[in-house]
Design an enzyme around this catalytic site. Structure first.
Site, PDB file in Angstrom:
ATOM      1  N   VAL A 107      -2.475  -6.413  -3.563  1.00 26.67           N
ATOM      2  CA  VAL A 107      -1.648  -6.427  -4.768  1.00 26.67           C
ATOM      3  C   VAL A 107      -0.192  -6.575  -4.338  1.00 26.67           C
ATOM      4  O   VAL A 107       0.270  -5.860  -3.430  1.00 26.67           O
ATOM      5  CB  VAL A 107      -1.838  -5.135  -5.593  1.00 26.67           C
ATOM      6  CG1 VAL A 107      -0.913  -5.113  -6.798  1.00 26.67           C
ATOM      7  CG2 VAL A 107      -3.296  -5.005  -6.031  1.00 26.67           C
TER       8      VAL A 107
ATOM      9  N   SER B 163       3.311  -1.333  -0.750  1.00 26.94           N
ATOM     10  CA  SER B 163       3.039  -0.408   0.343  1.00 26.94           C
ATOM     11  C   SER B 163       3.840   0.855   0.086  1.00 26.94           C
ATOM     12  O   SER B 163       4.966   0.791  -0.422  1.00 26.94           O
ATOM     13  CB  SER B 163       3.484  -1.034   1.678  1.00 26.94           C
ATOM     14  OG  SER B 163       3.634  -0.025   2.660  1.00 26.94           O
ATOM     15  N   SER B 164       3.257   1.984   0.444  1.00 25.68           N
ATOM     16  CA  SER B 164       4.006   3.244   0.280  1.00 25.68           C
ATOM     17  C   SER B 164       5.301   3.181   1.073  1.00 25.68           C
ATOM     18  O   SER B 164       6.306   3.782   0.693  1.00 25.68           O
ATOM     19  CB  SER B 164       3.156   4.419   0.751  1.00 25.68           C
ATOM     20  OG  SER B 164       1.932   4.441   0.050  1.00 25.68           O
TER      21      SER B 164
ATOM     22  N   GLN C 270      -7.962  -2.970   9.453  1.00 24.41           N
ATOM     23  CA  GLN C 270      -8.589  -1.688   9.107  1.00 24.41           C
ATOM     24  C   GLN C 270      -9.950  -1.921   8.452  1.00 24.41           C
ATOM     25  O   GLN C 270     -10.929  -1.232   8.759  1.00 24.41           O
ATOM     26  CB  GLN C 270      -7.672  -0.906   8.161  1.00 24.41           C
ATOM     27  CG  GLN C 270      -8.262   0.365   7.612  1.00 24.41           C
ATOM     28  CD  GLN C 270      -7.213   1.213   6.915  1.00 24.41           C
ATOM     29  OE1 GLN C 270      -6.520   1.979   7.543  1.00 24.41           O
ATOM     30  NE2 GLN C 270      -7.090   1.067   5.608  1.00 24.41           N
TER      31      GLN C 270
ATOM     32  N   LEU D 111       0.779   6.973  -4.418  1.00 20.89           N
ATOM     33  CA  LEU D 111      -0.075   5.966  -5.062  1.00 20.89           C
ATOM     34  C   LEU D 111       0.745   4.916  -5.799  1.00 20.89           C
ATOM     35  O   LEU D 111       1.686   5.231  -6.523  1.00 20.89           O
ATOM     36  CB  LEU D 111      -1.054   6.638  -6.031  1.00 20.89           C
ATOM     37  CG  LEU D 111      -2.054   7.625  -5.402  1.00 20.89           C
ATOM     38  CD1 LEU D 111      -3.031   8.140  -6.463  1.00 20.89           C
ATOM     39  CD2 LEU D 111      -2.805   7.017  -4.228  1.00 20.89           C
ATOM     40  N   HIS D 112       0.363   3.659  -5.594  1.00 16.85           N
ATOM     41  CA  HIS D 112       1.004   2.525  -6.272  1.00 16.85           C
ATOM     42  C   HIS D 112      -0.095   1.616  -6.821  1.00 16.85           C
ATOM     43  O   HIS D 112      -1.295   1.935  -6.699  1.00 16.85           O
ATOM     44  CB  HIS D 112       1.946   1.790  -5.307  1.00 16.85           C
ATOM     45  CG  HIS D 112       1.306   1.400  -4.002  1.00 16.85           C
ATOM     46  ND1 HIS D 112       0.242   0.525  -3.912  1.00 16.85           N
ATOM     47  CD2 HIS D 112       1.557   1.789  -2.723  1.00 16.85           C
ATOM     48  CE1 HIS D 112      -0.103   0.368  -2.647  1.00 16.85           C
ATOM     49  NE2 HIS D 112       0.662   1.132  -1.898  1.00 16.85           N
TER      50      HIS D 112
ATOM     51  N   GLY E  62      -1.867   8.679  -0.217  1.00 19.09           N
ATOM     52  CA  GLY E  62      -0.992   9.084  -1.320  1.00 19.09           C
ATOM     53  C   GLY E  62       0.190   8.163  -1.533  1.00 19.09           C
ATOM     54  O   GLY E  62       0.211   7.032  -1.058  1.00 19.09           O
TER      55      GLY E  62
ATOM     56  N   GLY F 298      -1.403  -0.992  -5.807  1.00 20.07           N
ATOM     57  CA  GLY F 298      -2.422  -1.412  -4.832  1.00 20.07           C
ATOM     58  C   GLY F 298      -3.561  -0.391  -4.788  1.00 20.07           C
ATOM     59  O   GLY F 298      -4.744  -0.741  -4.888  1.00 20.07           O
ATOM     60  N   HIS F 299      -3.199   0.876  -4.648  1.00 15.07           N
ATOM     61  CA  HIS F 299      -4.215   1.938  -4.674  1.00 15.07           C
ATOM     62  C   HIS F 299      -4.979   1.915  -5.999  1.00 15.07           C
ATOM     63  O   HIS F 299      -6.197   2.074  -6.036  1.00 15.07           O
ATOM     64  CB  HIS F 299      -3.548   3.313  -4.536  1.00 15.07           C
ATOM     65  CG  HIS F 299      -2.809   3.534  -3.250  1.00 15.07           C
ATOM     66  ND1 HIS F 299      -1.449   3.734  -3.217  1.00 15.07           N
ATOM     67  CD2 HIS F 299      -3.237   3.615  -1.963  1.00 15.07           C
ATOM     68  CE1 HIS F 299      -1.067   3.923  -1.962  1.00 15.07           C
ATOM     69  NE2 HIS F 299      -2.121   3.851  -1.179  1.00 15.07           N
TER      70      HIS F 299
HETATM   71  P1  AMP Z   1      -2.776   3.923   2.378  1.00 11.18           P
HETATM   72  O1  AMP Z   1      -2.520   5.005   1.377  1.00 11.18           O
HETATM   73  O2  AMP Z   1      -1.591   3.082   2.684  1.00 11.18           O
HETATM   74  O3  AMP Z   1      -3.521   4.406   3.583  1.00 11.18           O
HETATM   75  O4  AMP Z   1      -3.772   2.929   1.659  1.00 11.18           O
HETATM   76  C1  AMP Z   1      -4.985   3.356   1.090  1.00 11.18           C
HETATM   77  C2  AMP Z   1      -5.813   2.157   0.732  1.00 11.18           C
HETATM   78  O5  AMP Z   1      -5.099   1.336  -0.194  1.00 11.18           O
HETATM   79  C3  AMP Z   1      -6.119   1.278   1.954  1.00 11.18           C
HETATM   80  O6  AMP Z   1      -7.456   0.806   1.856  1.00 11.18           O
HETATM   81  C4  AMP Z   1      -5.125   0.161   1.807  1.00 11.18           C
HETATM   82  O7  AMP Z   1      -5.552  -1.042   2.402  1.00 11.18           O
HETATM   83  C5  AMP Z   1      -5.055   0.016   0.309  1.00 11.18           C
HETATM   84  N1  AMP Z   1      -3.816  -0.653  -0.080  1.00 11.18           N
HETATM   85  C6  AMP Z   1      -2.549  -0.318   0.299  1.00 11.18           C
HETATM   86  N2  AMP Z   1      -1.666  -1.204  -0.198  1.00 11.18           N
HETATM   87  C7  AMP Z   1      -2.390  -2.121  -0.910  1.00 11.18           C
HETATM   88  C8  AMP Z   1      -2.052  -3.299  -1.655  1.00 11.18           C
HETATM   89  N3  AMP Z   1      -0.808  -3.714  -1.785  1.00 11.18           N
HETATM   90  N4  AMP Z   1      -3.062  -3.979  -2.241  1.00 11.18           N
HETATM   91  C9  AMP Z   1      -4.350  -3.573  -2.121  1.00 11.18           C
HETATM   92  N5  AMP Z   1      -4.720  -2.469  -1.433  1.00 11.18           N
HETATM   93  C10 AMP Z   1      -3.759  -1.753  -0.828  1.00 11.18           C
END
Ligand code: AMP
Length: 269
Positions: A176, A185-186, A153, A33-34, A31, A36-37
Site C-alpha cells: 500500500v 511504513s511505520s 520477509q 498501524l497504518h 504496531g 498497509g497494516h
Molecule cells: P511491521 O509492523 O512493519 O512489522 O509490518 C507488519 C506487516 O505489515 C508486515 O507483514 C509488513 O510487510 C506489512 N506492511 C508494512 N507496510 C506495508 C505496506 N505499505 N503495504 C502492505 N503491507 C505492509
C-alpha cells in the site's frame, strides 16, 4: 475487541472461542498501524472467522545501533485502529511474555535470510523467524498475512512454513502506497518534510527499473542510476532477486531513516 497481554490468556481465549471449524487469521505487526497494516487486516476479515493481530516490537529482529528504542509506539492509536478494522483479538505481549527468562531457542533461516536485508542486518531474519514461528504456534492460525512491502520477509516465512510443514497458508498482500508513491511504513514517521520528498526517489527509481525491464533493459542499472543521482539519499543496495518471483528490491538511507521498497518484475497477464 479482546486485548490480551499474556500467553496463557491468549491460549484460553482462542481454544474455547474457536468453535468447530472457525478459521483463524493472524496478522503479525510491530504496531504504529497504518493503511498497509489495515489492508492485511481487511484481507483476514474477508477470509477468516476470527482475526488476531499481534502487536509486538520484536527486539530480536533489531541489530545493535538500529532503531529499536525510537521505533514508534502508540498503543492507544493501534487499539482504536484495530477495533475500527474489526479485529477480534489484539495480542500485545511485553518482552517477558515473548522471551521469558531463559528463552534460548532460535529459528535460523538458511540461504534465503543471508543476502539483501539479511546481509545488511545480520540476525534480522533470525529474529523475524523466531517471533513468527512462536506466534504461529501460539495462535495456530489457518492463514497468516504478510505484506509484499517486505518481500524477502515473505520468502523467509514461506521457507519456514514449507520446511517445518506448518499447516498455515501464507497470504502475501500488495504494497500500500501513499498517493505520491511512497510505500507506507511505520518508519516514515521519522522523515522530515524535506526527507520525505527525497525518499520519493525510491519508488520512482523502482518504477524506472520496471520500465527498463519491460523494454528489455537492465532494471537494476536503471534504478541504481536514478538513486545515485539523488542527493541526500545513500543507497544501501539495488538488486534483482527471486522473492516469490523476480523482484527489483532497493534499500536506502534518508537522513537517519532506512527505507526498503520493491516492485515485482513479473509481467501482468
Ligand atoms: P511491521 O509492523 O512493519 O512489522 O509490518 C507488519 C506487516 O505489515 C508486515 O507483514 C509488513 O510487510 C506489512 N506492511 C508494512 N507496510 C506495508 C505496506 N505499505 N503495504 C502492505 N503491507 C505492509
Amino acid at each position: 475487541m479482546n486485548v490480551i497481554r499474556r500467553v496463557d490468556d491468549l491460549r484460553a481465549a482462542l481454544v474455547p472461542g474457536h468453535g468447530r471449524g472457525a478459521r483463524i487469521g493472524l496478522v503479525p505487526t510491530m504496531g504504529a498501524l497504518h493503511a498497509g497494516h489495515l489492508s492485511l487486516i481487511q484481507a483476514a476479515r474477508n477470509a477468516d472467522d476470527v482475526v488476531v493481530v499481534s502487536l509486538f516490537v520484536n527486539p530480536a529482529q533489531f541489530g545493535n545501533g538500529e532503531d529499536l528504542e525510537r521505533y514508534p509506539r502508540d498503543e492507544a492509536h493501534d487499539t482504536a485502529a484495530a477495533e475500527a478494522a474489526g479485529v477480534d483479538l489484539l495480542f500485545a505481549p511485553d518482552r517477558e511474555q515473548m522471551y521469558p527468562d531463559g528463552f534460548d531457542t532460535w529459528v535460523e533461516p538458511g540461504k534465503i535470510g543471508t543476502f539483501l536485508e539479511g546481509a545488511a542486518r545480520p540476525g534480522h531474519f533470525r529474529g523475524v523467524a523466531t517471533v513468527c514461528t512462536r506466534l504461529f504456534l501460539l495462535v495456530r492460525p489457518q492463514r497468516a498475512y504478510f505484506g509484499r512491502k517486505d518481500a524477502q520477509q515473505v520468502a523467509v516465512i514461506r521457507q519456514i512454513v514449507r520446511d517445518l510443514e506448518l499447516p498455515i497458508e501464507i497470504v502475501a498482500c500488495p504494497t500500500v502506497r501513499d498517493a505520491d508513491g511512497l510505500a507506507l511504513s511505520s518508519r516514515n514517521l521519522f522523515l522530515s518534510p524535506d526527507e520525505r520528498v527525497t525518499a520519493l526517489a525510491l519508488p520512482r527509481a523502482l518504477e524506472a527499473g520496471l520500465r527498463a525491464h519491460r523494454s528489455g533493459k537492465d532494471a537494476v542499472r536503471a534504478a541504481r542510476e536514478m538513486l545515485d543521482a539523488e542527493r541526500g539519499l545513500r543507497v544501501d543496495y539495488v538488486a534483482q532477486a527471486d522473492l516469490d518471483g523476480p523482484t527489483l528490491v532497493a534499500a536506502a538511507v534518508v537522513g537517519s531513516t532506512r527505507l526498503i521498497d520493491n516492485v515485482s518484475l513479473v509481467e501482468e497477464a
